[in-house]
Write a protein that holds these residues in place. Structure first.
Motif, PDB file in Angstrom:
ATOM      1  N   GLU A 186       0.816  -1.225   0.000  1.00  9.36           N
ATOM      2  CA  GLU A 186       0.000   0.000   0.000  1.00  9.36           C
ATOM      3  C   GLU A 186       0.843   1.265   0.000  1.00  9.36           C
ATOM      4  N   GLY A 187       1.872   1.315   0.839  1.00  8.35           N
ATOM      5  CA  GLY A 187       2.709   2.513   0.928  1.00  8.35           C
ATOM      6  C   GLY A 187       3.370   2.847  -0.396  1.00  8.35           C
ATOM      7  N   ALA A 188       3.893   1.819  -1.073  1.00  5.89           N
ATOM      8  CA  ALA A 188       4.584   2.042  -2.349  1.00  5.89           C
ATOM      9  C   ALA A 188       3.611   2.523  -3.424  1.00  5.89           C
ATOM     10  N   ILE A 189       2.383   1.977  -3.427  1.00  7.43           N
ATOM     11  CA  ILE A 189       1.392   2.381  -4.434  1.00  7.43           C
ATOM     12  C   ILE A 189       0.903   3.808  -4.181  1.00  7.43           C
ATOM     13  N   ARG A 190       0.682   4.162  -2.916  1.00  4.62           N
ATOM     14  CA  ARG A 190       0.258   5.534  -2.602  1.00  4.62           C
ATOM     15  C   ARG A 190       1.330   6.537  -3.036  1.00  4.62           C
ATOM     16  N   GLU A 191       2.570   6.138  -2.918  1.00  4.84           N
ATOM     17  CA  GLU A 191       3.677   7.026  -3.284  1.00  4.84           C
ATOM     18  C   GLU A 191       3.745   7.234  -4.795  1.00  4.84           C
ATOM     19  N   VAL A 192       3.560   6.152  -5.554  1.00  7.67           N
ATOM     20  CA  VAL A 192       3.710   6.251  -7.008  1.00  7.67           C
ATOM     21  C   VAL A 192       2.485   6.915  -7.655  1.00  7.67           C
ATOM     22  N   TYR A 193       1.322   6.850  -6.965  1.00 12.92           N
ATOM     23  CA  TYR A 193       0.122   7.544  -7.447  1.00 12.92           C
ATOM     24  C   TYR A 193      -0.275   8.637  -6.452  1.00 12.92           C
ATOM     25  N   ALA A 194       0.697   9.429  -6.058  1.00 14.25           N
ATOM     26  CA  ALA A 194       0.507  10.408  -4.976  1.00 14.25           C
ATOM     27  C   ALA A 194      -0.597  11.420  -5.283  1.00 14.25           C
ATOM     28  N   THR A 195      -0.778  11.803  -6.548  1.00 11.73           N
ATOM     29  CA  THR A 195      -1.770  12.829  -6.878  1.00 11.73           C
ATOM     30  C   THR A 195      -3.210  12.346  -6.697  1.00 11.73           C
ATOM     31  N   LEU A 196      -3.418  11.034  -6.606  1.00  8.10           N
ATOM     32  CA  LEU A 196      -4.777  10.504  -6.449  1.00  8.10           C
ATOM     33  C   LEU A 196      -5.285  10.606  -5.011  1.00  8.10           C
ATOM     34  N   GLY A 197      -4.381  10.744  -4.058  1.00 13.30           N
ATOM     35  CA  GLY A 197      -4.798  10.888  -2.657  1.00 13.30           C
ATOM     36  C   GLY A 197      -5.677   9.748  -2.190  1.00 13.30           C
ATOM     37  N   ASP A 198      -6.887  10.075  -1.680  1.00 15.81           N
ATOM     38  CA  ASP A 198      -7.761   9.041  -1.126  1.00 15.81           C
ATOM     39  C   ASP A 198      -8.490   8.238  -2.208  1.00 15.81           C
ATOM     40  N   ARG A 199      -8.170   8.503  -3.479  1.00 10.65           N
ATOM     41  CA  ARG A 199      -8.717   7.657  -4.542  1.00 10.65           C
ATOM     42  C   ARG A 199      -7.858   6.408  -4.767  1.00 10.65           C
ATOM     43  N   VAL A 200      -6.803   6.258  -3.960  1.00 11.26           N
ATOM     44  CA  VAL A 200      -6.112   4.974  -3.837  1.00 11.26           C
ATOM     45  C   VAL A 200      -6.737   4.286  -2.630  1.00 11.26           C
ATOM     46  N   VAL A 201      -7.442   3.194  -2.867  1.00 13.35           N
ATOM     47  CA  VAL A 201      -8.234   2.548  -1.824  1.00 13.35           C
ATOM     48  C   VAL A 201      -7.748   1.125  -1.580  1.00 13.35           C
ATOM     49  N   SER A 202      -7.393   0.836  -0.337  1.00 10.98           N
ATOM     50  CA  SER A 202      -7.115  -0.545   0.061  1.00 10.98           C
ATOM     51  C   SER A 202      -8.421  -1.104   0.610  1.00 10.98           C
ATOM     52  N   ILE A 203      -8.998  -2.048  -0.102  1.00 10.91           N
ATOM     53  CA  ILE A 203     -10.322  -2.564   0.252  1.00 10.91           C
ATOM     54  C   ILE A 203     -10.263  -3.283   1.595  1.00 10.91           C
ATOM     55  N   GLU A 204     -11.300  -3.112   2.408  1.00 11.75           N
ATOM     56  CA  GLU A 204     -11.348  -3.719   3.744  1.00 11.75           C
ATOM     57  C   GLU A 204     -11.232  -5.238   3.634  1.00 11.75           C
ATOM     58  N   ASN A 205     -10.450  -5.835   4.544  1.00  6.26           N
ATOM     59  CA  ASN A 205     -10.181  -7.282   4.496  1.00  6.26           C
ATOM     60  C   ASN A 205      -9.839  -7.698   3.060  1.00  6.26           C
ATOM     61  N   PRO A 206      -8.757  -7.142   2.514  1.00  7.57           N
ATOM     62  CA  PRO A 206      -8.470  -7.301   1.079  1.00  7.57           C
ATOM     63  C   PRO A 206      -8.224  -8.739   0.647  1.00  7.57           C
ATOM     64  N   GLN A 207      -7.724  -9.564   1.565  1.00  7.70           N
ATOM     65  CA  GLN A 207      -7.406 -10.940   1.201  1.00  7.70           C
ATOM     66  C   GLN A 207      -8.655 -11.718   0.786  1.00  7.70           C
ATOM     67  N   SER A 208      -9.773 -11.451   1.466  1.00  5.48           N
ATOM     68  CA  SER A 208     -10.998 -12.209   1.191  1.00  5.48           C
ATOM     69  C   SER A 208     -12.044 -11.387   0.442  1.00  5.48           C
ATOM     70  N   ALA A 209     -11.675 -10.206  -0.038  1.00  8.29           N
ATOM     71  CA  ALA A 209     -12.638  -9.330  -0.714  1.00  8.29           C
ATOM     72  C   ALA A 209     -13.255 -10.006  -1.939  1.00  8.29           C
ATOM     73  N   LEU A 210     -12.443 -10.747  -2.692  1.00 12.48           N
ATOM     74  CA  LEU A 210     -12.937 -11.348  -3.931  1.00 12.48           C
ATOM     75  C   LEU A 210     -14.020 -12.381  -3.659  1.00 12.48           C
ATOM     76  N   SER A 211     -13.791 -13.273  -2.696  1.00 11.30           N
ATOM     77  CA  SER A 211     -14.798 -14.309  -2.425  1.00 11.30           C
ATOM     78  C   SER A 211     -16.088 -13.681  -1.904  1.00 11.30           C
ATOM     79  N   ARG A 212     -15.977 -12.628  -1.095  1.00 10.07           N
ATOM     80  CA  ARG A 212     -17.178 -11.969  -0.574  1.00 10.07           C
ATOM     81  C   ARG A 212     -17.982 -11.320  -1.707  1.00 10.07           C
ATOM     82  N   GLU A 213     -17.296 -10.617  -2.583  1.00 11.87           N
ATOM     83  CA  GLU A 213     -17.983  -9.937  -3.682  1.00 11.87           C
ATOM     84  C   GLU A 213     -18.636 -10.938  -4.633  1.00 11.87           C
ATOM     85  N   ILE A 214     -17.935 -12.023  -4.930  1.00 14.66           N
ATOM     86  CA  ILE A 214     -18.507 -13.053  -5.808  1.00 14.66           C
ATOM     87  C   ILE A 214     -19.735 -13.677  -5.151  1.00 14.66           C
ATOM     88  N   CYS A 215     -19.655 -13.906  -3.850  1.00 19.51           N
ATOM     89  CA  CYS A 215     -20.785 -14.480  -3.116  1.00 19.51           C
ATOM     90  C   CYS A 215     -22.008 -13.567  -3.203  1.00 19.51           C
TER      91      CYS A 215
END
Length: 349
Positions: free
Chosen positions: A297-326
């Motif tokens: 996350e830190g490295a991505i926020r740095e490389v896309y610094a102008t986006l600010g809070d439009r860089v979003v780390s989704i809550e519980n990112p590891q299981s986000a895909l299975s939840r959304e598919i469900c």
């Protein structure tokens, strides 16, 4: 009247299988680590603890959370082999539900699901994944769920579905979804609220395994040989000194090991950031998903610094895909969502 098969959404990644289902209006998720070795484990000394000894064809496997002999799943062929079949069935057992007929919606890495040249579905690989999970498997002295149907979805992109639908994007918005998993780095550009997938990217050599493999070597050098599960827990809980001491036998090496883990995390973040910027120079939004999201996350926020809070780390990112598919495949939806539970470790993932 025959009962309808229960439906499970399964993000069957190489390091962990994330399984989600809806029970009495509640969306539940379990993260099941992959740690299998060949041959069976004796139950003689274990009282009240389940032993999972499986057979596929003529080959015997067992689930062994801490064995340093655990078979590697950090390769793309995992998606179509015995270990994937084992991982999915083992995850189903971790739900605590009584085995029954089930329909499963599983995933393929984005570059396996789509053809890179035209972003169309790769029907041959999708069918190979389906056939693999329809094969016979047995559990010694136990009953398994019976998979009666398999649907396959792409990894990464659906994980951001709810965020895209609730973020007031327009038909020109380009959202970069970055999925840093155990074995692969997958990225895709979604147009609008999921109107189109305009480009995909995958790299099978960049993933959390870079950090995990280095951590296992460091542990081995400190007389602390470990499984992939233990190494990943150390990475996740590296700031918990009590846990660190419980894993590393040679305590004189603790500072050195922790420093080198941080260096490998920085290297992972730098590599992902470099590949992301090369793939999508100026997206309107960035969504981070997958087990490695917090590490990069830190490295991505740095490389896309102008986006600010439009860089979003989704809550519980590891299981986000299975939840959304469900949720996407659910008829009734869910009134509440439970925090994901980590099998074996017995705490929130």
């Amino acid at each position: 009247m025959n009962q309808m098969p229960k439906k499970f959404a399964i993000d069957d990644g190489s390091t962990n299988v994330k399984i989600s289902w809806i029970e009495n209006g509640t969306l539940k998720t379990v993260v099941s680590p992959n740690s299998f070795r060949k041959d069976w484990k004796s139950a003689a000394l274990l009282r009240g603890q389940a032993v999972h000894n499986y057979t596929i064809g003529t080959t015997k496997y067992t689930y062994d959370a801490t064995s340093d002999k655990a078979l590697s799943t950090t390769h793309i062929d995992y998606q179509y082999d015995d270990l994937n079949l084992l991982a999915v069935h083992h995850a189903l057992l971790q739900t605590g539900m009584t085995p029954c007929d089930v329909e499963v919606i599983v995933t393929l890495p984005i570059t396996q699901f789509y053809k890179p040249d035209d972003c169309q579905r790769n029907e041959e690989r999708i069918e190979a994944k389906r056939k693999n999970l329809m094969r016979d498997i047995s559990l010694n002295k136990g009953e398994l769920f019976r998979i009666v149907d398999v649907q396959v979805m792409p990894e990464s992109l659906p994980a951001a579905l709810s965020h895209l639908l609730n973020s007031n994007v327009n038909e020109f918005t380009k959202s970069l979804v970055i999925d840093c998993g155990g074995t692969t780095l997958d990225m895709g550009i979604v147009v609008g609220e999921f109107d189109d997938v305009s480009a995909i990217y995958g790299n099978n050599e960049i993933g959390v395994a870079m950090v995990t493999d280095a951590t296992r070597k460091l542990l081995a050098a400190a007389d602390s040989d470990s499984s992939y599960l233990v190494a990943n827990e150390l990475i996740k809980r590296r700031h918990d000194l009590d846990f660190v001491k419980s894993v590393i036998n040679d305590e004189s090496r603790i500072d050195e090991i922790l420093e080198k883990i941080e260096i490998k995390i920085q290297e992972l973040g730098d590599q992902v950031a470099y590949e992301a910027k090369k793939f999508a120079k100026n997206p309107n939004r960035v969504y981070l998903v997958g087990g490695g999201a917090h590490l990069i996350e830190g490295a991505i926020r740095e490389v896309y610094a102008t986006l600010g809070d439009r860089v979003v780390s989704i809550e519980n990112p590891q299981s986000a895909l299975s939840r959304e598919i469900c949720l996407y495949h659910s008829d009734a939806g869910a009134q509440t969502i439970d925090d994901p539970l980590m099998a074996e470790v017995g705490e929130n993932a």
